[in-house]
Design an enzyme around this catalytic site. Structure first.
Site, PDB file in Angstrom:
ATOM      1  N   MET A  18       0.858  -1.193   0.000  1.00  0.00           N
ATOM      2  CA  MET A  18       0.000   0.000   0.000  1.00  0.00           C
ATOM      3  C   MET A  18       0.891   1.238   0.000  1.00  0.00           C
ATOM      4  O   MET A  18       1.620   1.490   0.969  1.00  0.00           O
ATOM      5  CB  MET A  18      -0.912   0.019   1.231  1.00  0.00           C
ATOM      6  CG  MET A  18      -2.045  -0.993   1.171  1.00  0.00           C
ATOM      7  SD  MET A  18      -3.136  -0.879   2.612  1.00  0.00           S
ATOM      8  CE  MET A  18      -2.145  -1.674   3.867  1.00  0.00           C
ATOM      9  N   ALA A  19       0.806   1.987  -1.113  1.00  0.00           N
ATOM     10  CA  ALA A  19       1.603   3.211  -1.218  1.00  0.00           C
ATOM     11  C   ALA A  19       1.187   4.163  -0.102  1.00  0.00           C
ATOM     12  O   ALA A  19      -0.001   4.348   0.155  1.00  0.00           O
ATOM     13  CB  ALA A  19       1.364   3.853  -2.586  1.00  0.00           C
ATOM     14  N   GLN A  71       7.912  -3.985  -4.645  1.00  0.00           N
ATOM     15  CA  GLN A  71       6.987  -3.899  -5.771  1.00  0.00           C
ATOM     16  C   GLN A  71       7.402  -2.808  -6.750  1.00  0.00           C
ATOM     17  O   GLN A  71       7.725  -1.686  -6.340  1.00  0.00           O
ATOM     18  CB  GLN A  71       5.563  -3.612  -5.291  1.00  0.00           C
ATOM     19  CG  GLN A  71       4.586  -3.746  -6.445  1.00  0.00           C
ATOM     20  CD  GLN A  71       3.167  -3.381  -6.091  1.00  0.00           C
ATOM     21  OE1 GLN A  71       2.859  -2.241  -5.814  1.00  0.00           O
ATOM     22  NE2 GLN A  71       2.287  -4.368  -6.116  1.00  0.00           N
ATOM     23  N   CYS A 101      -3.126  -2.015  -9.201  1.00  0.00           N
ATOM     24  CA  CYS A 101      -3.440  -0.724  -8.592  1.00  0.00           C
ATOM     25  C   CYS A 101      -4.219   0.139  -9.572  1.00  0.00           C
ATOM     26  O   CYS A 101      -3.754   0.395 -10.683  1.00  0.00           O
ATOM     27  CB  CYS A 101      -2.134  -0.042  -8.204  1.00  0.00           C
ATOM     28  SG  CYS A 101      -2.420   1.409  -7.233  1.00  0.00           S
ATOM     29  N   LYS A 140       0.917  -9.023  -8.902  1.00  0.00           N
ATOM     30  CA  LYS A 140      -0.355  -8.701  -8.240  1.00  0.00           C
ATOM     31  C   LYS A 140      -1.315  -8.156  -9.291  1.00  0.00           C
ATOM     32  O   LYS A 140      -0.972  -7.238 -10.032  1.00  0.00           O
ATOM     33  CB  LYS A 140      -0.123  -7.663  -7.143  1.00  0.00           C
ATOM     34  CG  LYS A 140      -1.403  -7.275  -6.410  1.00  0.00           C
ATOM     35  CD  LYS A 140      -1.062  -6.690  -5.046  1.00  0.00           C
ATOM     36  CE  LYS A 140      -2.285  -6.228  -4.290  1.00  0.00           C
ATOM     37  NZ  LYS A 140      -2.843  -4.988  -4.838  1.00  0.00           N
ATOM     38  N   ASN A 201      -7.080 -11.664  -2.010  1.00  0.00           N
ATOM     39  CA  ASN A 201      -7.058 -10.299  -1.452  1.00  0.00           C
ATOM     40  C   ASN A 201      -8.391  -9.584  -1.715  1.00  0.00           C
ATOM     41  O   ASN A 201      -9.003  -9.764  -2.755  1.00  0.00           O
ATOM     42  CB  ASN A 201      -5.882  -9.531  -2.107  1.00  0.00           C
ATOM     43  CG  ASN A 201      -5.868  -8.058  -1.765  1.00  0.00           C
ATOM     44  OD1 ASN A 201      -5.878  -7.207  -2.661  1.00  0.00           O
ATOM     45  ND2 ASN A 201      -5.852  -7.723  -0.495  1.00  0.00           N
ATOM     46  N   GLY A 202      -8.783  -8.792  -0.768  1.00  0.00           N
ATOM     47  CA  GLY A 202      -9.962  -7.933  -0.912  1.00  0.00           C
ATOM     48  C   GLY A 202     -10.929  -8.093   0.235  1.00  0.00           C
ATOM     49  O   GLY A 202     -11.505  -9.171   0.425  1.00  0.00           O
ATOM     50  N   ASP A 203     -11.066  -7.039   1.028  1.00  0.00           N
ATOM     51  CA  ASP A 203     -12.097  -6.955   2.086  1.00  0.00           C
ATOM     52  C   ASP A 203     -11.927  -7.964   3.212  1.00  0.00           C
ATOM     53  O   ASP A 203     -12.904  -8.257   3.902  1.00  0.00           O
ATOM     54  CB  ASP A 203     -13.506  -7.150   1.497  1.00  0.00           C
ATOM     55  CG  ASP A 203     -13.836  -6.124   0.430  1.00  0.00           C
ATOM     56  OD1 ASP A 203     -13.116  -5.134   0.323  1.00  0.00           O
ATOM     57  OD2 ASP A 203     -14.831  -6.347  -0.294  1.00  0.00           O
TER      58      ASP A 203
HETATM   59  C1  FMN Z   1      -3.763   3.404   0.525  1.00  0.00           C
HETATM   60  C2  FMN Z   1      -3.632   2.254  -0.440  1.00  0.00           C
HETATM   61  C3  FMN Z   1      -2.499   2.167  -1.237  1.00  0.00           C
HETATM   62  C4  FMN Z   1      -2.344   1.087  -2.126  1.00  0.00           C
HETATM   63  N1  FMN Z   1      -1.200   0.981  -2.855  1.00  0.00           N
HETATM   64  C5  FMN Z   1      -0.987  -0.106  -3.621  1.00  0.00           C
HETATM   65  C6  FMN Z   1       0.261  -0.313  -4.260  1.00  0.00           C
HETATM   66  O1  FMN Z   1       1.203   0.477  -4.140  1.00  0.00           O
HETATM   67  N2  FMN Z   1       0.394  -1.432  -5.022  1.00  0.00           N
HETATM   68  C7  FMN Z   1      -0.619  -2.341  -5.182  1.00  0.00           C
HETATM   69  O2  FMN Z   1      -0.439  -3.336  -5.880  1.00  0.00           O
HETATM   70  N3  FMN Z   1      -1.800  -2.186  -4.560  1.00  0.00           N
HETATM   71  C8  FMN Z   1      -1.993  -1.098  -3.781  1.00  0.00           C
HETATM   72  N4  FMN Z   1      -3.172  -0.977  -3.100  1.00  0.00           N
HETATM   73  C9  FMN Z   1      -4.174  -2.047  -3.156  1.00  0.00           C
HETATM   74  C10 FMN Z   1      -3.986  -3.037  -1.990  1.00  0.00           C
HETATM   75  O3  FMN Z   1      -2.762  -3.726  -2.098  1.00  0.00           O
HETATM   76  C11 FMN Z   1      -5.130  -4.087  -1.937  1.00  0.00           C
HETATM   77  O4  FMN Z   1      -5.123  -4.811  -3.134  1.00  0.00           O
HETATM   78  C12 FMN Z   1      -6.501  -3.445  -1.763  1.00  0.00           C
HETATM   79  O5  FMN Z   1      -6.488  -2.461  -0.738  1.00  0.00           O
HETATM   80  C13 FMN Z   1      -7.571  -4.507  -1.417  1.00  0.00           C
HETATM   81  O6  FMN Z   1      -7.245  -5.193  -0.230  1.00  0.00           O
HETATM   82  P1  FMN Z   1      -7.967  -4.837   1.177  1.00  0.00           P
HETATM   83  O7  FMN Z   1      -9.449  -4.923   0.959  1.00  0.00           O
HETATM   84  O8  FMN Z   1      -7.438  -5.844   2.130  1.00  0.00           O
HETATM   85  O9  FMN Z   1      -7.571  -3.424   1.511  1.00  0.00           O
HETATM   86  C14 FMN Z   1      -3.364   0.105  -2.234  1.00  0.00           C
HETATM   87  C15 FMN Z   1      -4.504   0.218  -1.429  1.00  0.00           C
HETATM   88  C16 FMN Z   1      -4.642   1.267  -0.533  1.00  0.00           C
HETATM   89  C17 FMN Z   1      -5.884   1.328   0.339  1.00  0.00           C
END
Ligand code: FMN
Length: 329
Positions: A18-19, A71, A101, A140, A201-203
């Site tokens: 997560m960036a 990444q 992303c 990813k 992944n997701g939620d």
């Molecule tokens: C603040 C934020 C930054 C993210 N940055 C990236 C990233 O740099 N690379 C990436 O592949 N996914 C990124 N994602 C997506 C997450 O890796 C993940 O796939 C997405 O949040 C869904 O998972 P979750 O429901 O557990 O949050 C980001 C998500 C969030 C909320």
């Protein structure tokens, strides 16, 4: 549990990249609290931009535990291959490719999940990056570009053929953004279609959900993103539930105070005072988001311009909370 190249990962819970969140201090913390694998924030594949302060902190992996997964994001096969090589020279032990992303900044340059629309380009990127480095390369993705173009299975097969070592699937299409429910059916179909480890992944925001998703999809691991913000102990909670079938109680205030104070120290150390103070504000907001009545504290906290004062203010806040908990007990 599962293997990525030479690395044996013994816990089926992975911290999502997560960036702006999964910086080195947060990755270390999540690892200490039970994440089997953690992935860095994305780094642009355009190495001409690596002199910026943001890239410099993202490229800093010194002292980090193994395996260090970095990444990279971009849309040009040669640039991605070079970026992969340069990250390996700087200590990356796994290269993760971002095709998941949806952020506009990434998609405008046809990178991230926008790439899923262009299967030949996906293949060129995977081929170039896997050929460029001798460390494992992971990928990813989302389940597709839109609900009419759900090509996750095609991309997953392509990834396996190109030598990708593990695949993380966010169960939404690019067009879905973060809306709607994650499609665990598509993730299950991807798990069936390939034999490399898949991370669902997701939620996933509770241990019981982690178990349900693992059982339903057959994935090798769950990948946790937003639910870890302000709750890095979720990894420990999930591991415990998977191992025993029992839910751990929420950590007591003392424990959260100690985790948060340690996290603040690391942020101040890693970023220095100016950036560290600002980044700490964001994390403190997440830690306290479920605390009724914490808004006033957060407002005051966000005005603090001194690391020691941030620390003291968090300690005082928790002191009051601990006294309340003791009285209630
Ligand atoms: C603040 C934020 C930054 C993210 N940055 C990236 C990233 O740099 N690379 C990436 O592949 N996914 C990124 N994602 C997506 C997450 O890796 C993940 O796939 C997405 O949040 C869904 O998972 P979750 O429901 O557990 O949050 C980001 C998500 C969030 C909320």
């Amino acid at each position: 549990m599962f293997q990525i190249g030479p690395y044996h990962i013994d816990r089926p819970v992975v911290l999502a990249p997560m960036a702006g969140v999964t910086d080195q201090p947060f990755r270390q913390l999540c690892r200490r609290l039970g994440a089997g694998l953690v992935v860095s924030e994305m780094v642009t594949s355009d190495s001409r931009l690596w002199n910026s302060r943001k890239s410099q902190t993202r490229l800093n992996h010194s002292g980090e535990a193994e395996p260090r997964s970095v990444q990279i994001a971009g849309g040009d096969p040669e640039m991605m291959a070079t970026a992969a090589r340069m990250n390996v020279e700087r200590g990356a032990q796994i290269i993760d490719i971002n095709m998941g992303c949806p952020a506009k900044k990434v998609c405008k340059k046809a990178a991230g999940s926008a790439l899923l629309k262009d299967e030949p380009l996906v293949k060129d990127i995977l081929t170039a990056v896997t050929a460029a480095v001798d460390v494992p390369v992971t990928l990813k993705i989302r389940t597709g570009w839109s609900s009419d173009h759900r090509n996750g299975i095609t991309i997953a097969r392509m990834a396996e053929d190109c030598g990708i070592a593990a695949l993380a699937v966010h169960g939404r299409t690019r067009a879905c953004g973060y809306s709607g429910d994650a499609e665990y059916d598509t993730i299950a179909a991807i798990v069936d279609a390939i034999s490399i480890p898949v991370f669902a992944n997701g939620d996933i925001d509770e241990p019981i959900k982690a178990k349900q998703v693992l059982d339903y999809t057959g994935a090798a691991a769950v990948m946790i993103g937003r639910a870890a913000q302000g709750r890095p102990w979720i990894f420990q909670e999930i591991n415990h539930f998977l191992n025993t079938g029992e839910q751990l109680p929420s950590p007591p205030a003392q424990e959260i105070r100690d985790i948060l104070c340690g996290h603040l120290d690391e942020l101040h150390r890693f970023y220095g005072d100016f950036m560290g103070l600002r980044i700490a504000r964001k994390h403190v907001g997440w830690y306290l988001k479920t605390h009724a009545g914490s808004e006033a504290f957060r407002k005051t906290f966000n005005q603090i311009e001194n690391a020691q004062e941030q620390h003291t203010s968090v300690r005082d806040y928790f002191e009051q909370l601990i006294t309340k908990e003791d009285k209630a007990a």
